[in-house]
Design a protein around this motif. Structure first.
Motif, PDB file in Angstrom:
ATOM      1  N   LYS A 135       0.764  -1.793   0.091  1.00  0.00           N
ATOM      2  CA  LYS A 135       0.476  -0.037  -0.044  1.00  0.00           C
ATOM      3  C   LYS A 135       0.477   1.282  -0.066  1.00  0.00           C
ATOM      4  CE  LYS A 135      -4.032  -2.114   1.824  1.00  0.00           C
ATOM      5  NZ  LYS A 135      -5.598  -1.819   2.647  1.00  0.00           N
ATOM      6  N   GLU A 138       1.175   2.513  -4.154  1.00  0.00           N
ATOM      7  CA  GLU A 138       0.142   2.029  -4.887  1.00  0.00           C
ATOM      8  C   GLU A 138      -0.015   3.892  -4.866  1.00  0.00           C
ATOM      9  OE1 GLU A 138      -3.855   0.517  -3.183  1.00  0.00           O
ATOM     10  OE2 GLU A 138      -2.562  -1.813  -3.396  1.00  0.00           O
ATOM     11  N   PHE A 139      -0.699   3.720  -6.016  1.00  0.00           N
ATOM     12  CA  PHE A 139      -0.945   5.602  -6.515  1.00  0.00           C
ATOM     13  C   PHE A 139      -2.155   5.852  -7.767  1.00  0.00           C
ATOM     14  CE2 PHE A 139       1.765   3.970  -9.424  1.00  0.00           C
ATOM     15  CZ  PHE A 139       2.253   3.660 -10.792  1.00  0.00           C
ATOM     16  N   GLU A 140      -2.394   7.026  -7.841  1.00  0.00           N
ATOM     17  CA  GLU A 140      -3.533   7.574  -8.667  1.00  0.00           C
ATOM     18  C   GLU A 140      -3.483   8.717  -8.913  1.00  0.00           C
ATOM     19  OE1 GLU A 140      -8.107   7.275  -6.260  1.00  0.00           O
ATOM     20  OE2 GLU A 140      -7.520   5.317  -7.337  1.00  0.00           O
ATOM     21  N   ASN A 141      -3.584   8.865 -10.482  1.00  0.00           N
ATOM     22  CA  ASN A 141      -3.152   9.910 -10.771  1.00  0.00           C
ATOM     23  C   ASN A 141      -1.647  10.810 -10.097  1.00  0.00           C
ATOM     24  OD1 ASN A 141      -5.792   9.906 -12.380  1.00  0.00           O
ATOM     25  ND2 ASN A 141      -6.502  10.584 -10.388  1.00  0.00           N
ATOM     26  N   GLU A 142      -0.502   9.922 -10.758  1.00  0.00           N
ATOM     27  CA  GLU A 142       0.553  10.566 -10.084  1.00  0.00           C
ATOM     28  C   GLU A 142       0.568  10.248  -8.466  1.00  0.00           C
ATOM     29  OE1 GLU A 142       3.367  10.835 -12.405  1.00  0.00           O
ATOM     30  OE2 GLU A 142       1.973  10.320 -14.281  1.00  0.00           O
ATOM     31  N   LYS A 143      -0.307  10.394  -7.667  1.00  0.00           N
ATOM     32  CA  LYS A 143      -0.140  10.681  -6.114  1.00  0.00           C
ATOM     33  C   LYS A 143      -0.501   9.542  -5.581  1.00  0.00           C
ATOM     34  CE  LYS A 143      -2.122  15.423  -7.018  1.00  0.00           C
ATOM     35  NZ  LYS A 143      -2.669  16.413  -6.322  1.00  0.00           N
ATOM     36  N   ARG A 145      -1.845   7.092  -3.213  1.00  0.00           N
ATOM     37  CA  ARG A 145      -3.010   6.396  -3.154  1.00  0.00           C
ATOM     38  C   ARG A 145      -3.659   6.517  -1.346  1.00  0.00           C
ATOM     39  NH1 ARG A 145      -6.391   1.153  -5.428  1.00  0.00           N
ATOM     40  NH2 ARG A 145      -8.107   2.490  -6.259  1.00  0.00           N
ATOM     41  N   TYR A 146      -2.747   6.344  -0.402  1.00  0.00           N
ATOM     42  CA  TYR A 146      -2.757   6.159   0.921  1.00  0.00           C
ATOM     43  C   TYR A 146      -2.202   6.668   1.835  1.00  0.00           C
ATOM     44  CZ  TYR A 146      -5.404   2.334  -0.728  1.00  0.00           C
ATOM     45  OH  TYR A 146      -6.402   1.217  -0.841  1.00  0.00           O
TER      46      TYR A 146
END
Length: 153
Positions: A135, A138-143, A145-146
């Motif tokens: 975790k 993990e990333f989302e939109n280059e940022k 995630r948590y």
């Protein structure tokens, strides 16, 4: 994440054993279960062979009576030990003729064994694996995630 007393205690004991070089897969008092049970070897009387998953008569009696050893049932203790030994590279049950690692107290071998034991202990208590670091990355939109504070809480 809320952890049980038995899990916290087991993790603490295994951590101390690993860092103090008191972890030895071939010694019933210094293996994973031996450390969880405060360096005692009485647990070996629960089965006929070190690393076996089958309870013997004594083990079945304790299991059927609901007996717990530092929070773990006899069958759970056998599962913990078998997991540790297999992850360390042993062919089970432990026997001088069966395959085993050349240097059973090598830190990398012990770390592999403990990683699998920790995963099993967490599974037994229905909590996330405390050693799962995926975790963190993990990333989302280059940022991320948590937030790290949420992961480590």
């Amino acid at each position: 994440m809320q952890m049980s007393t038995r899990l916290v205690s087991a993790l603490r004991k295994l951590y101390i054993a690993f860092h103090n070089n008191m972890l030895n897969p071939e010694c019933c008092m210094q293996c994973a279960v031996g450390n969880i049970l405060d360096h005692t070897d009485s647990w070996k009387n629960l089965s006929d062979y070190h690393g076996a998953l089958k309870l013997n008569y004594v083990g079945k009696v304790h299991q059927n009576l609901g007996r717990k050893f530092n929070g773990y049932s006899p069958i759970e203790l056998l599962q913990i030990e078998a997991t540790f030994l297999e992850a360390c590279g042993y062919k089970l049950p432990l026997h001088f003729k069966n395959d085993k690692p050349k240097n059973p107290t090598d830190k990398d071998i012990l770390f592999n064994g403990l990683s699998e034991v920790v995963k099993l202990l967490c599974k037994m208590d229905h909590v996330s694996n405390v050693m799962d670091y995926t975790k963190l990355f993990e990333f989302e939109n280059e940022k991320p995630r948590y937030k790290i504070a949420d992961i480590l809480a």
